[in-house]
Design an enzyme around this catalytic site. Structure first.
Site, PDB file in Angstrom:
ATOM      1  N   GLY A   1      29.894  25.502 -30.871  1.00  0.00           N
ATOM      2  CA  GLY A   1      29.265  24.986 -31.380  1.00  0.00           C
ATOM      3  C   GLY A   1      27.919  25.959 -31.882  1.00  0.00           C
ATOM      4  O   GLY A   1      27.348  26.414 -31.075  1.00  0.00           O
TER       5      GLY A   1
ATOM      6  N   MET B   1      24.775  24.390 -30.944  1.00  0.00           N
ATOM      7  CA  MET B   1      24.117  24.299 -29.290  1.00  0.00           C
ATOM      8  C   MET B   1      24.611  24.785 -28.505  1.00  0.00           C
ATOM      9  O   MET B   1      23.626  24.229 -27.201  1.00  0.00           O
ATOM     10  CB  MET B   1      23.640  22.894 -29.840  1.00  0.00           C
ATOM     11  N   GLY B   2      25.631  25.843 -28.418  1.00  0.00           N
ATOM     12  CA  GLY B   2      25.924  26.507 -27.022  1.00  0.00           C
ATOM     13  C   GLY B   2      27.566  25.983 -26.853  1.00  0.00           C
ATOM     14  O   GLY B   2      28.396  26.017 -27.430  1.00  0.00           O
ATOM     15  N   GLN B   3      28.285  26.506 -26.146  1.00  0.00           N
ATOM     16  CA  GLN B   3      29.675  26.639 -25.155  1.00  0.00           C
ATOM     17  C   GLN B   3      29.806  25.911 -24.712  1.00  0.00           C
ATOM     18  O   GLN B   3      29.209  25.589 -23.311  1.00  0.00           O
ATOM     19  CB  GLN B   3      30.152  27.798 -24.910  1.00  0.00           C
TER      20      GLN B   3
ATOM     21  N   LYS C   1      28.068  23.331 -20.363  1.00  0.00           N
ATOM     22  CA  LYS C   1      27.731  22.825 -21.471  1.00  0.00           C
ATOM     23  C   LYS C   1      26.542  24.359 -21.339  1.00  0.00           C
ATOM     24  O   LYS C   1      25.798  23.847 -20.779  1.00  0.00           O
ATOM     25  CB  LYS C   1      26.872  22.273 -22.751  1.00  0.00           C
TER      26      LYS C   1
ATOM     27  N   ASP D   1      23.908  12.662 -35.785  1.00  0.00           N
ATOM     28  CA  ASP D   1      25.087  14.073 -35.861  1.00  0.00           C
ATOM     29  C   ASP D   1      26.611  13.063 -36.163  1.00  0.00           C
ATOM     30  O   ASP D   1      27.336  13.430 -35.541  1.00  0.00           O
ATOM     31  CB  ASP D   1      24.868  14.998 -35.614  1.00  0.00           C
TER      32      ASP D   1
END
Length: 903
Positions: free
Chosen positions: A93, A95-97, A113, A206
């Site tokens: 996403g 903000m990171g893998q 992450k 979120d």
């Protein structure tokens, strides 16, 4: 593909999938607005999602093949980040893998992450990544994914998270709405998790189905605190944390609150709105606010009401519209003030629905019509006592009663412990004790009725509670734990508090305001001779006067309306029953009121009077079934007798405590009682704590008295989860639990588990007798057939490590301790005393010493004595561990027997 691009695709993909096929083309054409590449990508994804089983994969594995280029270059399998070996991509996403990895140190699967490396100069992105780590590390909750570690390797920042198998909530509701019971269960777990996050000063921002995993065991886990906002009160807040400017829209549009969508400042209530959207979607299969474009959807969030559930889903309980209406209120001030309140409303509805007690379930109720407002009688009266899960919010009153019931108004909204309410005589002011300041202790607070701004009157870092107004409302007396405890008086409008009596509890002003009555002693249920006594002291301070010091126990005095008498709870002699008494302050005469005549024969829990009111009724709380409610009973003006039967004022479920009444106003604390078992990582043989507590039981109700096997893999404990107290076995390897009493009550007793975890000893109530049983536990944790070993052993305190000896009190007198040989049934005395009460006996691991609680003269001490079956150990051989100046009890040996823990 940049993370921002992927986020855009992800949002449009989910929005398009919600629409019917005939609407989808128009939606995509409008959303893409000439961006052909975006249009092709979405058509490709939508084509794949319909037929390749994409949405049936476990969480974080939903779309790995589509995410390979979403956040930059993939980390290949086999790559080592410190001790973590990458096994494969789970998802990605903005903000990171996220990768599945193997922790080579602890031999477990984890999720890694990784911060995207394509923009290493983006300091804000890294700060937000670290913010997620700080937010997650501040939370320890069974419904929030656990952060194991944060580290950096070869210039790459990464988080190590709990690996959670299961499906995202988005997957579960992608085709159909959830059954009501499942939707409520998921929403309650989410609300409980959000309450913990908000309590730590963290706003998620979120909340959406894609950020929620449901495990195969139906446990909910909330993920992704990458957009979390830290409130000013958050302990981890720091100047270096990433901030979001007002006007910047963060989150997923379809689940945003109105204030979030408008770019205004948000607080924890934005998560409550988002949870309301998720609950609606679980129940209906569609979101409450929709539009052909993102602009139309945001407009619906800001302006349009949600369609009532009953109009589209006849199977949904229409009572839910009342709850969702409060969660989805456009104005955050009209929303639930706390996620725990939301949870409690849902929990009460779930119980009533399961028991078929909702108004809409009654015979003749319309099947698909919204519930009339009178079915929900509003908010729980008065105070909130929220030690685990929140506070009573919704009260269902049976409409069969012709007269209107009480109107319930909630007065406090804070999430912590709020208790001990008291009203001023004119009914305009409310004082109470609360830990709402966030310091970890109770302070005295004052607020104007009914919804004035709370004002703190005390500021010390100790508990200050049990407030009482003077008749003119100018002073408040209270109990403070400062300097070993005492009675203090503080001006209502603020000022310095003055100590007027040492050690006092529960002060009450006399009707003329000249004196204060209070009591001194240990405030616990165990009553011993001399442990509680009454006093009266001038309101301005002076020498206290003892009231009937000859009484064995006396506590909780309340004044008669004329100020000439005190009603109190007490016992004249050491072995006499505790009852209500009235003491005349003019001639010293005492009169028993024989309140016990109104109690069931087996009920020893005598209520405590809260007020003697001007209408010559005594206000008190008492239990009936599983609830504790507020009652009154009429009393003669001279206090000579009770002249009627108890009358219940409130009839709701739950626990009501500390009632206070003035004219037509009644306030009380609404208490939710949940007692859970926890484990604390420690070096037990050194008395060193190594980590944070971990919760072991999650069911509602009371769980206590745990006993573990030596390796910690099995536990027996007491719980009332089945509606009565029983002994349960928990096998941690298989995660299975067994009721060892097979549905029979065991009473409140101490169960035992042998060191190898293969023998459980517990009691069952049969024919008014307490029968001890032995149960052999199989290697897979399954209990065998119970074997009766003793029918008159009364208290069972403990056993030897191999369970060959059981330490018992066979007479319920608690003045003797015996050893029972489980092989031949032979008993031998170990400790005896003529006037000292012995309890909670614990045998040392080597079987050579006994630790126990000794009570005499109202004092509690911990002692040790040698274990010897013949002859019994003499009292002069006992060794005192504590000196009796404090209440010291419940000893427990360390595993090596060299340390003694006690309360």
């Amino acid at each position: 593909m940049t993370p921002q691009r992927w986020k855009q695709i992800e949002q449009l993909y989910h929005d398009a999938r919600e629409r019917d096929p005939e609407e989808r083309s128009a939606f995509l054409a409008d959303a893409c607005r000439g961006d052909q590449e975006l249009h092709r990508e979405l058509l490709s994804l939508l084509g794949r999602s319909s037929g390749d089983g994409l949405l049936d994969r476990p969480a974080w594995e939903a779309v790995p093949s589509m995410l390979e280029t979403a956040t930059g270059t993939q980390v290949p399998p086999g790559t080592q980040f410190g001790p973590y070996r990458i096994e494969g991509l789970l998802g990605a996403g903005g903000m990171g893998q996220v990768y599945r990895a193997h922790d080579t140190r602890l031999d477990r699967t984890v999720a890694i992450k990784v911060l995207p490396s394509e923009r290493p100069a983006d300091a804000g992105r890294r700060l937000r990544f670290l913010q997620e780590a700080r937010a997650a590390s501040a939370l320890n909750h069974p419904n929030i994914v656990v952060l194991h570690d944060i580290s950096s390797d070869h210039g790459t920042d990464f988080l190590v998270l709990e690996y959670v198998p299961g499906k995202t909530l988005a997957q579960l509701i992608s085709t159909n709405a959830l059954p009501l019971a499942s939707a409520l269960d998921v929403a309650m777990q989410m609300a409980n998790a959000l309450a913990a996050a908000h309590g730590a000063g963290i706003v998620h921002r979120d909340i959406k189905p894609a950020n929620v995993i449901v495990t195969p065991e139906a446990q909910v886990k909330i993920l992704d605190f990458g957009l979390a906002k830290l409130q000013p009160s958050a302990a981890m807040a720091a100047p270096q944390m990433a901030h979001t400017a007002t006007g910047m829209v963060m989150g997923t549009p379809a689940y945003m609150s109105p204030e979030q969508a408008a770019g205004r400042e948000v607080d924890h209530r934005t998560d409550i709105f988002s949870l309301g959207v998720v609950l609606y979607e679980m129940l209906m299969g569609v979101r409450p606010f929709r539009g052909a474009s993102q602009v139309e959807m945001l407009h619906a969030i800001l302006e349009s009401p949600a369609q009532p559930l009953a109009l589209a889903n006849p199977d949904a309980a229409p009572e839910l519209d009342e709850i969702l209406g409060k969660a989805l209120a456009k104005d955050p001030r009209e929303r639930y003030r706390h996620a725990g309140d939301f949870e409690l409303d849902l929990r009460r509805l779930a119980r009533a629905w399961k028991a078929k007690e909702l108004p809409s379930q009654r015979a003749g109720a319309p099947a698909a019509r919204p519930l009339a407002r009178r079915s929900l009688a509003g908010l729980a009266v008065g105070m909130v006592l929220a030690a685990v899960a929140g506070a009573t919010l919704t009260w269902w009153l049976k409409p069969e009663h012709p007269r209107r019931g009480p109107v319930l108004t909630r007065l406090t909204m804070d999430s912590g412990l709020t208790t001990d309410p008291t009203l001023s005589r004119d009914g305009k002011w409310l004082a109470y004790a609360s830990d709402r300041a966030g310091k970890g202790n109770l302070d005295i607070w004052l607020q104007q009725m009914p919804n004035g701004e709370p004002i703190p009157l005390t500021h010390f870092d100790v508990d200050e509670h049990e407030p009482s107004f003077s008749p003119d409302g100018r002073l408040i007396a209270f109990r403070s734990e400062r300097d070993q405890g005492g009675i203090y008086v503080v001006p209502t409008l603020g000022g310095e508090a003055h100590r007027i009596a040492d050690r006092g509890r529960r002060p009450h002003f006399s009707p003329d305001g000249a004196q204060i009555a209070y009591w001194v002693g240990h405030d616990h249920v165990i009553v011993a001779p001399g442990s509680q006594s009454l006093y009266v002291v001038p309101a301005g301070g002076g020498t206290p006067r003892a009231i009937h010091p000859e009484f064995s126990v006396a506590r909780s005095p309340v004044w008669s309306p004329d100020g000439k008498r005190l009603l109190f709870r007490g016992a004249q002699a050491a072995r006499s029953s505790v009852d209500w008494w009235v003491a005349s302050l003019s001639d010293g005469r005492v009169t028993p009121l024989n309140f016990r005549q109104f109690l069931p024969e087996q009920d020893q829990d005598l209520p405590i009077a809260a007020e003697w009111m001007s209408d010559q009724k005594v206000l008190f709380t008492a239990s009936l079934g599983d609830s504790v409610n507020t009652w009154t009973i009429p009393i003669a003006a001279d206090g000579s007798r009770l002249i009627g039967s108890p009358e219940r004022l409130m009839s709701g479920p739950g626990v009501e405590t500390a009632p206070s009444k003035q004219d037509t106003k009644l306030v009380f604390a609404a208490q939710i009682q949940n007692v859970a078992l926890w484990s604390l990582p420690a070096r037990a043989n050194a008395g060193e704590v190594l980590g944070k507590p971990e919760r072991l039981t999650h069911e509602e109700g009371l769980s206590f008295y745990p006993w573990f096997s030596a390796n910690g893999r099995r536990m027996v404990f007491q719980s009332d989860r089945g509606g009565h107290f029983a002994t349960w076995l928990k096998d941690f390897d298989s995660a299975r639990e067994f009721d060892l009493t097979f549905g029979m009550t065991s009473g409140i007793v101490l169960p035992f588990l042998s060191a190898d975890g293969r023998k459980a000893i517990y009691s069952v109530a049969e024919n008014q007798e307490r029968i001890l049983y032995w149960n052999s536990i199989g290697s897979d944790g399954t209990p065998g057939t119970p074997r009766r070993i003793c029918s008159d052993c009364k208290n069972m305190w403990t056993a030897s490590a191999d369970a060959s000896r059981i330490i018992i009190d066979p007479y319920f007198r608690q003045e003797s301790v015996y050893a029972l040989n489980t092989a031949n049934g032979e008993r031998k005395p170990l400790l005896t005393s003529s006037n000292r009460f012995l309890s909670r006996v614990r045998l040392s691991p080597d079987g050579k010493w006994l630790a126990f609680t000794e009570r005499s003269g109202g004092f509690y001490s911990v002692w040790v004595a040698p274990y010897r079956e013949s002859p019994p150990v003499r009292e002069d051989e006992w060794v005192a561990v504590t000196d009796g100046r404090l209440v010291s009890r419940l000893p427990q040996w360390s595993p090596d027997g060299r340390l003694l823990y006690f309360y």
